[in-house]
Scaffold this active site. Structure first.
Site, PDB file in Angstrom:
ATOM      1  N   LYS A   1      -5.648   5.827  10.159  1.00  0.00           N
ATOM      2  CA  LYS A   1      -4.682   4.758   9.985  1.00  0.00           C
ATOM      3  C   LYS A   1      -5.064   3.912   8.756  1.00  0.00           C
ATOM      4  O   LYS A   1      -6.246   3.680   8.518  1.00  0.00           O
ATOM      5  CB  LYS A   1      -4.754   3.899  11.267  1.00  0.00           C
ATOM      6  CG  LYS A   1      -3.729   2.872  11.359  1.00  0.00           C
ATOM      7  CD  LYS A   1      -3.908   2.056  12.628  1.00  0.00           C
ATOM      8  CE  LYS A   1      -3.074   0.843  12.328  1.00  0.00           C
ATOM      9  NZ  LYS A   1      -3.019  -0.234  13.023  1.00  0.00           N
TER      10      LYS A   1
ATOM     11  N   HIS B   1       3.858   1.529   2.489  1.00  0.00           N
ATOM     12  CA  HIS B   1       5.090   0.784   2.191  1.00  0.00           C
ATOM     13  C   HIS B   1       5.964   1.538   1.186  1.00  0.00           C
ATOM     14  O   HIS B   1       7.181   1.349   1.164  1.00  0.00           O
ATOM     15  CB  HIS B   1       4.775  -0.581   1.548  1.00  0.00           C
ATOM     16  CG  HIS B   1       4.035  -1.518   2.436  1.00  0.00           C
ATOM     17  ND1 HIS B   1       2.797  -2.008   2.120  1.00  0.00           N
ATOM     18  CD2 HIS B   1       4.358  -2.066   3.629  1.00  0.00           C
ATOM     19  CE1 HIS B   1       2.383  -2.817   3.075  1.00  0.00           C
ATOM     20  NE2 HIS B   1       3.306  -2.867   4.012  1.00  0.00           N
TER      21      HIS B   1
ATOM     22  N   HIS C   1       0.856  -1.189   0.000  1.00  0.00           N
ATOM     23  CA  HIS C   1       0.000   0.000   0.000  1.00  0.00           C
ATOM     24  C   HIS C   1       0.895   1.242   0.000  1.00  0.00           C
ATOM     25  O   HIS C   1       2.129   1.109   0.018  1.00  0.00           O
ATOM     26  CB  HIS C   1      -0.994  -0.016   1.171  1.00  0.00           C
ATOM     27  CG  HIS C   1      -0.382  -0.131   2.540  1.00  0.00           C
ATOM     28  ND1 HIS C   1       0.501   0.807   3.046  1.00  0.00           N
ATOM     29  CD2 HIS C   1      -0.524  -1.064   3.517  1.00  0.00           C
ATOM     30  CE1 HIS C   1       0.855   0.454   4.268  1.00  0.00           C
ATOM     31  NE2 HIS C   1       0.257  -0.698   4.575  1.00  0.00           N
TER      32      HIS C   1
ATOM     33  N   CYS D   1       2.307  -7.723  15.337  1.00  0.00           N
ATOM     34  CA  CYS D   1       3.707  -7.276  15.464  1.00  0.00           C
ATOM     35  C   CYS D   1       4.678  -8.441  15.323  1.00  0.00           C
ATOM     36  O   CYS D   1       5.862  -8.234  15.193  1.00  0.00           O
ATOM     37  CB  CYS D   1       3.977  -6.645  16.819  1.00  0.00           C
ATOM     38  SG  CYS D   1       3.067  -5.166  17.148  1.00  0.00           S
TER      39      CYS D   1
ATOM     40  N   CYS E   1       1.577 -10.665  20.244  1.00  0.00           N
ATOM     41  CA  CYS E   1       0.755  -9.970  19.234  1.00  0.00           C
ATOM     42  C   CYS E   1       1.168 -10.496  17.865  1.00  0.00           C
ATOM     43  O   CYS E   1       2.309 -10.305  17.444  1.00  0.00           O
ATOM     44  CB  CYS E   1       0.952  -8.456  19.306  1.00  0.00           C
ATOM     45  SG  CYS E   1       0.168  -7.607  17.907  1.00  0.00           S
TER      46      CYS E   1
ATOM     47  N   CYS F   1      -2.603  -4.115  22.056  1.00  0.00           N
ATOM     48  CA  CYS F   1      -1.421  -3.636  21.339  1.00  0.00           C
ATOM     49  C   CYS F   1      -1.797  -2.305  20.686  1.00  0.00           C
ATOM     50  O   CYS F   1      -2.764  -2.241  19.921  1.00  0.00           O
ATOM     51  CB  CYS F   1      -1.015  -4.645  20.272  1.00  0.00           C
ATOM     52  SG  CYS F   1       0.049  -3.902  19.025  1.00  0.00           S
TER      53      CYS F   1
ATOM     54  N   LYS G   1      -7.362  -2.421   6.526  1.00  0.00           N
ATOM     55  CA  LYS G   1      -8.308  -3.162   5.682  1.00  0.00           C
ATOM     56  C   LYS G   1      -9.724  -2.975   6.194  1.00  0.00           C
ATOM     57  O   LYS G   1     -10.654  -2.820   5.422  1.00  0.00           O
ATOM     58  CB  LYS G   1      -7.954  -4.650   5.729  1.00  0.00           C
ATOM     59  CG  LYS G   1      -7.159  -5.080   4.537  1.00  0.00           C
ATOM     60  CD  LYS G   1      -7.230  -6.587   4.434  1.00  0.00           C
ATOM     61  CE  LYS G   1      -5.980  -7.072   3.731  1.00  0.00           C
ATOM     62  NZ  LYS G   1      -5.550  -8.378   4.155  1.00  0.00           N
TER      63      LYS G   1
ATOM     64  N   HIS H   1      -1.848  -2.483  16.710  1.00  0.00           N
ATOM     65  CA  HIS H   1      -2.866  -3.272  16.011  1.00  0.00           C
ATOM     66  C   HIS H   1      -4.241  -3.227  16.667  1.00  0.00           C
ATOM     67  O   HIS H   1      -5.193  -3.821  16.151  1.00  0.00           O
ATOM     68  CB  HIS H   1      -2.384  -4.711  15.844  1.00  0.00           C
ATOM     69  CG  HIS H   1      -1.180  -4.769  14.960  1.00  0.00           C
ATOM     70  ND1 HIS H   1       0.105  -4.730  15.454  1.00  0.00           N
ATOM     71  CD2 HIS H   1      -1.064  -4.774  13.619  1.00  0.00           C
ATOM     72  CE1 HIS H   1       0.950  -4.750  14.443  1.00  0.00           C
ATOM     73  NE2 HIS H   1       0.277  -4.767  13.330  1.00  0.00           N
TER      74      HIS H   1
HETATM   75  O1  ME8 Z   1       7.544  -4.408   9.739  1.00  0.00           O
HETATM   76  N1  ME8 Z   1       3.188   4.424   6.684  1.00  0.00           N
HETATM   77  O2  ME8 Z   1       6.973  -5.335   7.702  1.00  0.00           O
HETATM   78  P1  ME8 Z   1       5.706  -4.425   7.318  1.00  0.00           P
HETATM   79  C1  ME8 Z   1       4.517   4.400   6.529  1.00  0.00           C
HETATM   80  N2  ME8 Z   1       8.658  -7.244   7.973  1.00  0.00           N
HETATM   81  N3  ME8 Z   1       5.252   3.272   6.583  1.00  0.00           N
HETATM   82  C2  ME8 Z   1       4.592   2.126   6.779  1.00  0.00           C
HETATM   83  C3  ME8 Z   1       3.210   2.060   6.935  1.00  0.00           C
HETATM   84  C4  ME8 Z   1       2.485   3.291   6.876  1.00  0.00           C
HETATM   85  N4  ME8 Z   1       1.164   3.368   7.006  1.00  0.00           N
HETATM   86  N5  ME8 Z   1       2.864   0.769   7.143  1.00  0.00           N
HETATM   87  C5  ME8 Z   1       4.014   0.046   7.105  1.00  0.00           C
HETATM   88  C6  ME8 Z   1       7.692  -5.225   8.846  1.00  0.00           C
HETATM   89  N6  ME8 Z   1       5.053   0.870   6.905  1.00  0.00           N
HETATM   90  C7  ME8 Z   1       8.823  -6.231   8.950  1.00  0.00           C
HETATM   91  C8  ME8 Z   1      10.127  -5.481   8.771  1.00  0.00           C
HETATM   92  S1  ME8 Z   1      12.779  -5.402   8.534  1.00  0.00           S
HETATM   93  C9  ME8 Z   1      14.044  -6.429   8.851  1.00  0.00           C
HETATM   94  C10 ME8 Z   1      11.347  -6.344   8.872  1.00  0.00           C
HETATM   95  C11 ME8 Z   1       6.486   0.515   6.856  1.00  0.00           C
HETATM   96  O3  ME8 Z   1       5.253  -4.960   6.008  1.00  0.00           O
HETATM   97  C12 ME8 Z   1       6.960  -0.100   8.151  1.00  0.00           C
HETATM   98  O4  ME8 Z   1       7.242   0.893   9.094  1.00  0.00           O
HETATM   99  O5  ME8 Z   1       4.745  -4.365   8.429  1.00  0.00           O
HETATM  100  C13 ME8 Z   1       8.186  -0.845   7.686  1.00  0.00           C
HETATM  101  O6  ME8 Z   1       9.303  -0.001   7.660  1.00  0.00           O
HETATM  102  C14 ME8 Z   1       7.790  -1.289   6.271  1.00  0.00           C
HETATM  103  O7  ME8 Z   1       6.699  -0.464   5.868  1.00  0.00           O
HETATM  104  C15 ME8 Z   1       7.379  -2.737   6.225  1.00  0.00           C
HETATM  105  O8  ME8 Z   1       6.323  -2.972   7.136  1.00  0.00           O
END
Ligand code: ME8
Length: 499
Positions: A308, A32, A29, A141, A138, A155, A311, A158
């Site tokens: 936030k 990311h 999204h 997380c 959680c 949490c 889904k 979430h």
């Molecule tokens: O945390 N706004 O994966 P992830 C900005 N797999 N950044 C966002 C966001 C948002 N609304 N939502 C997610 C993970 N992110 C782990 C990481 S690293 C060794 C393992 C960012 O898919 C989030 O902060 O939940 C993270 O940096 C990245 O997207 C992946 O999030």
């Protein structure tokens, strides 16, 4: 002599930058996309500065979250991971990312040897031990929570009550590293941006870090990398995922390549995973006798119309849809310019269009069109008069370039772009002041002004390249030298106004 004041010195340093690896329980999204674009700007900037760059991204594919989601969809975890990982990988084209490698944690050839090696190193250091554990878990997380992490029993990330889990796990002796890590962060060996988050981490370390669970019983979590020498346990998400930063560059596979790139110059991540990156990861590295990364940059979160991304709210926006509608550079511009690099930032279609119209269609697009129009109307070719470039203009360009450099050093993407746009406004004022259309001006004088404008537009084009690579190309490829003359071919209309 060039057409532009902007020149880059060849630094010949190495620059290794990583992003977080995304979970594959869903497609990407816009949240990311933020750090992928931010990291891309830094990678591209280092490349134009002549650094040797390695830019890494990828997907995090193991864990309960993926196992559960796959079961819900009647798929194998591997099938779900393959499908979503591809969508993240495809962002390379959609967002025009310049990463060099895309690592997948399910890659048993590239990634797993590094995980086994670091696990063994932690065991050798005496930092892994087995203990019965009862805790609140959680799945969102993918981590155990202490009571103090929860708000009203839930949490806070979430908004879900964690599950009570009782099991025997391997633990990592994180508590042994509180003091040493605090010192290293305070002394700047590991720098955390922004400063206020660095302070948060330091105060966490002052309170003392607790040992963390590093494995889960296979009967509860089968979708993971087995613990070396104990096939009843699976390596828990962080020792698996964090290790991507070294496995991807050859740790346990190609030591020469690994030493060429490690330590990372920048880990770009979101604020929610800073604790893992600023505490667990460096502690693992110290335990394995490896150098620490130099900088961690933690960005804020993207919300949609103040809410936030979720889904259940139904506000998950795909970067593909937005890019299809408005174009890659408009998308990149919005998330770099409108959104604060450190605080949470909001997306709304209205704000997106406003930014696009004001800065891209009007600001940049109009300026380029004005310069192209004036040059097109001029009666003869314009001499390359670089030696006599107007001092004020030359100084302004140099100052802007220096300021962009300083802002990027501190991850201030929005301020860097604001600087760049001040050059465009300067150009507009210059045109209005000099009035190169005026009948009273002799041709020689007009030619000088037009040369200055072409040089200014070219500088804008060059400075834009890490941020808006395609737009930069549309400008710079149309400005060339032919013998003694500068040539400005047809600069296309850069951006359409949005309704
Ligand atoms: O945390 N706004 O994966 P992830 C900005 N797999 N950044 C966002 C966001 C948002 N609304 N939502 C997610 C993970 N992110 C782990 C990481 S690293 C060794 C393992 C960012 O898919 C989030 O902060 O939940 C993270 O940096 C990245 O997207 C992946 O999030």
């Amino acid at each position: 002599m060039p057409v532009s004041v902007v020149t880059y010195t060849i630094m010949d340093k190495k620059f290794y930058i990583t992003t977080a690896i995304d979970y594959v329980n869903g497609p990407p999204h816009i949240g990311h996309s933020l750090e992928k674009i931010q990291a891309d700007v830094l990678a591209r900037y280092a490349r134009v500065n002549g650094d040797k760059v390695f830019f890494l991204t990828g997907t995090d594919e193991h864990g309960t979250k993926i196992q559960k989601m796959a079961a819900d969809q009647g798929l194998s975890p591997k099938k779900l991971a393959d499908a979503n990982s591809k969508k993240f990988k495809d962002l390379k084209k959609v967002l025009n990312l310049s990463w060099d490698e895309f690592i997948r944690t399910t890659d048993s050839k590239k990634h797993w040897p590094g995980v086994f090696k670091i696990w063994d190193a932690l065991v050798k250091s005496g930092d892994i031990y087995k203990r019965a554990y009862r805790g609140l878990y959680c799945t969102g997380c993918e981590s155990f929570k202490t009571e103090s992490d929860l708000i009203e029993g839930k949490c806070p990330i979430h908004n879900k009550e964690p599950e009570l889990v009782e099991e025997e796990n391997y633990f990592f002796r994180l508590s042994a590293y509180s003091k040493i890590l605090k010192k290293k962060i305070e002394e700047g060996e590991l720098k955390i941006f922004p400063e206020f988050r660095s302070k948060e981490i330091i105060s966490l370390m002052e309170k003392g870090l607790e040992d963390v669970s590093f494995s889960r019983p296979k009967e509860k979590l089968s979708w993971g990398i087995p613990v070396p020498g104990d096939d009843t346990q699976v390596i828990y998400v962080w020792a698996d995922a964090l290790t991507n930063y070294i496995s991807a560059i050859g740790y346990a596979r190609d030591e020469k390549e690994f030493e060429k790139w490690w330590p990372a110059d920048v880990h770009a991540i979101g604020k929610d995973i800073l604790r893992f990156h600023a505490a667990i990861w460096p502690a693992m590295l110290l335990s394995a006798k490896l150098p620490l990364p130099k900088k961690i940059f933690a960005h804020g979160f993207i919300t949609v119309e103040g809410q936030k991304i979720s889904k259940s709210i139904g506000n998950v926006i795909s970067p593909n849809d937005l890019v299809e509608k408005y174009g890659t550079d408009s998308f990149r511009y919005y998330f770099l310019r409108e959104v604060s690099p450190f605080e949470d930032g909001d997306y709304s279609e209205t704000k997106f269009k406003d930014r696009h119209n004001a800065d891209l269609a009007h600001g940049l697009g109009n300026f380029a069109a004005r310069v192209a129009g004036l040059v097109g109307k001029f009666s003869h070719p314009i001499r390359n008069d670089f030696k006599n470039m107007e001092l004020l203009l030359e100084q302004k360009i140099k100052t802007v370039q220096k300021n962009i450099d300083e802002h990027l050093f501190r991850f201030e993407f929005n301020d860097a772009l604001s600087e760049l746009w001040s050059l465009i406004s300067f150009g507009d004022v210059y045109i209005n002041d000099k009035k190169p259309w005026s009948k009273e001006l002799p041709d020689a004088e007009k030619e000088k002004i037009l040369f200055n404008l072409v040089a200014l537009l070219n500088s804008v084009g060059i400075l834009l390249s890490p941020f808006l690579p395609e737009t930069s190309k549309s400008i710079t490829k149309n400005i060339t030298l032919k013998g003694k003359y500068v040539q400005l071919k047809n600069i296309p209309k850069l951006f359409e106004l949005l309704e």
